[in-house]
Design an enzyme around this catalytic site. Structure first.
Site, short mmCIF file in Angstrom:
data_model
loop_
_atom_site.label_atom_id
_atom_site.label_comp_id
_atom_site.label_asym_id
_atom_site.label_seq_id
_atom_site.Cartn_x
_atom_site.Cartn_y
_atom_site.Cartn_z
N HIS A 23 19.61 24.99 36.99
CA HIS A 23 20.36 24.49 35.83
C HIS A 23 19.91 23.07 35.54
O HIS A 23 20.72 22.13 35.58
CB HIS A 23 21.88 24.53 36.09
N HIS A 79 22.03 40.11 32.05
CA HIS A 79 22.47 38.74 31.70
C HIS A 79 21.30 38.06 31.00
O HIS A 79 20.15 38.22 31.39
CB HIS A 79 22.85 38.06 33.01
N GLU A 81 20.60 34.78 30.66
CA GLU A 81 20.10 33.47 31.09
C GLU A 81 18.65 33.61 31.55
O GLU A 81 18.24 34.63 32.13
CB GLU A 81 20.99 32.90 32.21
N ASP A 83 16.71 32.67 33.84
CA ASP A 83 16.23 32.97 35.19
C ASP A 83 16.15 34.48 35.42
O ASP A 83 15.52 34.93 36.39
CB ASP A 83 17.09 32.29 36.27
N HIS A 147 28.94 34.74 34.89
CA HIS A 147 29.53 33.50 34.47
C HIS A 147 29.23 33.16 33.00
O HIS A 147 29.60 32.04 32.55
CB HIS A 147 29.04 32.35 35.38
N ASP A 166 24.55 37.74 38.72
CA ASP A 166 24.85 36.48 39.41
C ASP A 166 25.98 36.60 40.43
O ASP A 166 25.98 35.89 41.44
CB ASP A 166 25.23 35.40 38.38
N TYR A 194 27.39 28.52 46.04
CA TYR A 194 27.15 29.19 44.75
C TYR A 194 28.48 29.49 44.06
O TYR A 194 28.67 29.22 42.87
CB TYR A 194 26.38 30.49 45.02
N HIS A 227 20.29 36.85 42.86
CA HIS A 227 19.76 35.74 43.65
C HIS A 227 20.09 35.97 45.13
O HIS A 227 21.23 36.37 45.45
CB HIS A 227 20.41 34.41 43.26
FE1 FEO Z 1 23.40 32.94 35.09
FE2 FEO Z 1 21.20 33.51 37.59
O1 FEO Z 1 21.72 33.14 35.85
#
Ligand code: FEO
Length: 396
Positions: A23, A79, A81, A83, A147, A166, A194, A227
């Site tokens: 982030h 998701h 995002e 990543d 999230h 996530d 996390y 992750h």
């Molecule tokens: Fe919300 Fe691992 O990205």
């Protein structure tokens, strides 16, 4: 590169040993991370998520070594995002018509980030499912605000795998891939960090979602987050932990956080820490200088605490910037059910303790009246105030 997860499901992600922050620079990565993507090869071939943008060409090349890309029948984007979606641009150059299953909000985030590229989106809602052959199907479960508004999880029947994205993840690189092979201390340290720094603001949503998942009566043989380690041995252990963490979690711990100019406020911080130990020997006490210590690590310790004591000297009618920035982050994380005290030195106007109390209250803490304000260097007169502050701080 491909690693078997279970049956015809493989991990095809990126083990990010070199990652230092996430982030932007807002989340410290101390033990590496991974972006987990998964390949399902039943009668239909499915790719679940991709990896972060800088690794997109490697990701596509590696995937080509494993499979003819044209065999991929569909992609699930749990998701938007970057990543997890950052390799889509490179991948879709190769297979432009392949359907991408995602939420309506994910279409907004994907098109917002990568532009309208004419991708073949198939939007899904909770409970929607698709057959993937061999009697198995994928069931989609929206995870709104866990999230991001676009987040979802995907459940694979037959093998009973939850691709949770996530949720239940950790920024933790482990070539061992599975929780039972990972270093248990690091695994849990990174899992709680996390949760604290990414998911705690949405703890109330998460609590409801966990109940909703439980009500579905699904069996989870594996929880495969996007992750860190994959939960294979007793995968429900992390679900149980999340239920605990989402419920105004606290341990018997107090964390003292301060910033200091000429060591006066530092001296108060250490005296307060000693007094906590004196009054409550079993209570774990941690002390951090907010301007020097890793803010995400401090937040994790605050999350575990039942109370915090926060100190700053007065400077320019206010508080030091190191603690001011930290307090802004503290507010964002929406901790609940914790007590707080304020302390600090001053030479002239002396507003810092009042300001700290206001900010802590604004961040949702139960702020006690007792305080220690020390004119110039703290001495015995100031130290006499500490037992009363600590007594009030330790009250349940
Ligand atoms: Fe919300 Fe691992 O990205």
């Amino acid at each position: 590169m491909r690693r078997q997860v279970k049956g015809n499901v493989s991990w095809v992600g990126y083990m990010d040993w070199e990652l230092e922050t996430f982030h932007g620079d807002d989340y410290s990565i101390l033990n590496g991370s991974s972006q987990n993507a998964y390949l399902i090869e039943e009668e239909k071939t499915v790719l679940i998520d991709t990896v972060w943008t800088p690794h997109r060409f490697d990701f596509v090349e590696n995937l080509k070594q494993e499979i003819d890309l044209k065999k991929i029948d569909l992609i699930v984007a749990n998701h938007g995002e970057c990543d997890h979606s950052g390799s889509l641009t490179a991948l879709m150059e190769e297979i432009p018509d392949t359907p991408i299953y995602c939420t309506e909000n994910a279409v907004k985030s994907l098109e917002g980030q990568y532009g309208k590229r004419g991708w073949n989106f198939k939007t899904v809602k909770s409970g929607d499912s698709i057959e993937i052959g061999n009697g198995k199907k994928l069931i989609f479960l929206e995870m709104r605000m866990l999230h991001w508004p676009d987040s979802m999880a995907t459940y694979m029947t037959g093998d009973n795998i939850l691709f949770s994205n996530d949720a239940f993840g950790q920024h933790y690189a482990t070539d061992e891939l599975f929780n039972d092979k990972a270093d248990q201390c690091l695994l849990y340290k990174e899992a709680i960090k996390y949760f604290t720094n990414i998911l705690n603001p949405f703890a109330m949503v998460l609590k409801k979602k966990l109940e909703e998942i439980e009500a579905l009566g699904l069996t989870f043989d594996i929880i495969a987050p996007s992750h860190g380690a994959i939960w294979r041995e007793d995968p429900m252990q992390i679900v149980r932990k999340y239920a605990e963490w989402a419920d105004a979690y606290k341990e018997d711990q107090v964390t003292v956080v301060y910033d200091t100019m000429w060591e006066g406020t530092a001296k108060l911080a250490h005296r307060i820490a000693e007094e906590i130990k004196n009054q409550s020997p079993d209570t774990v006490v941690k002390v951090f200088n907010a301007a020097k210590a890793d803010k995400n690590e401090i937040m994790t310790e605050v999350f575990r605490s039942r109370a915090v004591a926060v100190g700053s000297p007065t400077v320019s009618n206010s508080i030091l910037s190191g603690i001011a920035g930290w307090l802004e982050f503290l507010k964002q994380l929406k901790f609940r059910n914790k007590r707080a005290a304020a302390f600090g030195c001053y030479g002239w106007s002396g507003e810092s303790v009042r300001i700290l109390k206001e900010r802590l209250k604004d961040a949702g803490f139960n702020v006690i009246e007792e305080e220690v304000r020390s004119l110039w260097n703290p001495g015995e007169e100031d130290f006499k105030e500490i037992p009363a502050l600590v007594k009030a701080l330790l009250e349940e």
